[in-house]
Design a protein around this motif. Structure first.
Motif, PDB file in Angstrom:
ATOM      1  N   ASN A   1       0.852  -1.195   0.000  1.00 49.11           N
ATOM      2  CA  ASN A   1       0.000   0.000   0.000  1.00 49.11           C
ATOM      3  C   ASN A   1       0.883   1.240   0.000  1.00 49.11           C
ATOM      4  OD1 ASN A   1      -2.506  -1.550   0.476  1.00 49.11           O
ATOM      5  ND2 ASN A   1      -1.520  -2.015   2.404  1.00 49.11           N
ATOM      6  N   ILE A   2       0.553   2.198  -0.867  1.00 48.83           N
ATOM      7  CA  ILE A   2       1.357   3.413  -0.943  1.00 48.83           C
ATOM      8  C   ILE A   2       0.448   4.620  -1.176  1.00 48.83           C
ATOM      9  CG2 ILE A   2       1.837   3.155  -3.417  1.00 48.83           C
ATOM     10  CD1 ILE A   2       4.663   4.337  -2.740  1.00 48.83           C
ATOM     11  N   ALA A   3       0.785   5.711  -0.486  1.00 46.01           N
ATOM     12  CA  ALA A   3       0.092   6.985  -0.678  1.00 46.01           C
ATOM     13  C   ALA A   3       1.099   7.947  -1.292  1.00 46.01           C
ATOM     14  CB  ALA A   3      -0.417   7.537   0.649  1.00 46.01           C
ATOM     15  N   ILE A   4       0.754   8.519  -2.429  1.00 45.57           N
ATOM     16  CA  ILE A   4       1.635   9.445  -3.131  1.00 45.57           C
ATOM     17  C   ILE A   4       0.971  10.815  -3.137  1.00 45.57           C
ATOM     18  CG2 ILE A   4       2.772   9.959  -5.320  1.00 45.57           C
ATOM     19  CD1 ILE A   4       2.581   6.824  -5.774  1.00 45.57           C
ATOM     20  N   ASN A   5       1.676  11.797  -2.578  1.00 47.09           N
ATOM     21  CA  ASN A   5       1.177  13.169  -2.497  1.00 47.09           C
ATOM     22  C   ASN A   5       2.003  14.027  -3.449  1.00 47.09           C
ATOM     23  OD1 ASN A   5      -0.615  12.556  -0.237  1.00 47.09           O
ATOM     24  ND2 ASN A   5       1.274  12.251   0.876  1.00 47.09           N
TER      25      ASN A   5
END
Length: 127
Positions: free
Chosen positions: A91-95
């Motif tokens: 799982n990855i969150a890219i901002n």
């Protein structure tokens, strides 16, 4: 602790009847590993192409959640084309933050490659 994260939250429920306004995903903010921050800039009147590869920290079994902040700034009258390759095994969150000065252009091309049980949360902001 996993909490629900609202994705694509918009103020007006324009597509509410079709359930297209927002979605929720479970996200463990307390155990999210922060990947190194990345910044790309162009000078005045510069033209540039960049490739940014973002991959979660799947090498570690203790980091099933990762996040990365990327800032792209286009100087006055410059042009930048950014190719962002997102690879998720977990799982990855890219901002992603896009900043432009007068007469500048940013062209963003994104490719998302995720395993079947992985989640990519992709947030794009502009200033």
């Amino acid at each position: 602790m996993q909490k629900e994260m609202i994705v694509n939250k918009i103020p007006a429920k324009t597509w509410y009847r079709l359930n297209m306004n927002d979605a929720t995903v479970l996200w463990d903010q307390d155990n999210t590993y922060s990947l190194s921050q990345e910044s790309i800039e162009t000078k005045e009147n510069e033209t540039k192409e960049v490739v940014i590869t973002v991959e979660d920290d799947s090498s570690s079994s203790e980091h099933s959640y990762s996040s990365k902040n990327i800032t792209i700034t286009a100087g006055k009258a410059s042009k930048i084309t950014a190719y962002v390759m997102m690879k998720a095994h977990q799982n990855i969150a890219i901002n992603l933050t896009l900043n432009t000065e007068d007469d500048a252009t940013i062209k963003l091309v994104e490719v998302q490659l995720a395993d079947s049980d992985a989640v990519i949360v992709n947030t794009i902001k502009g200033t």
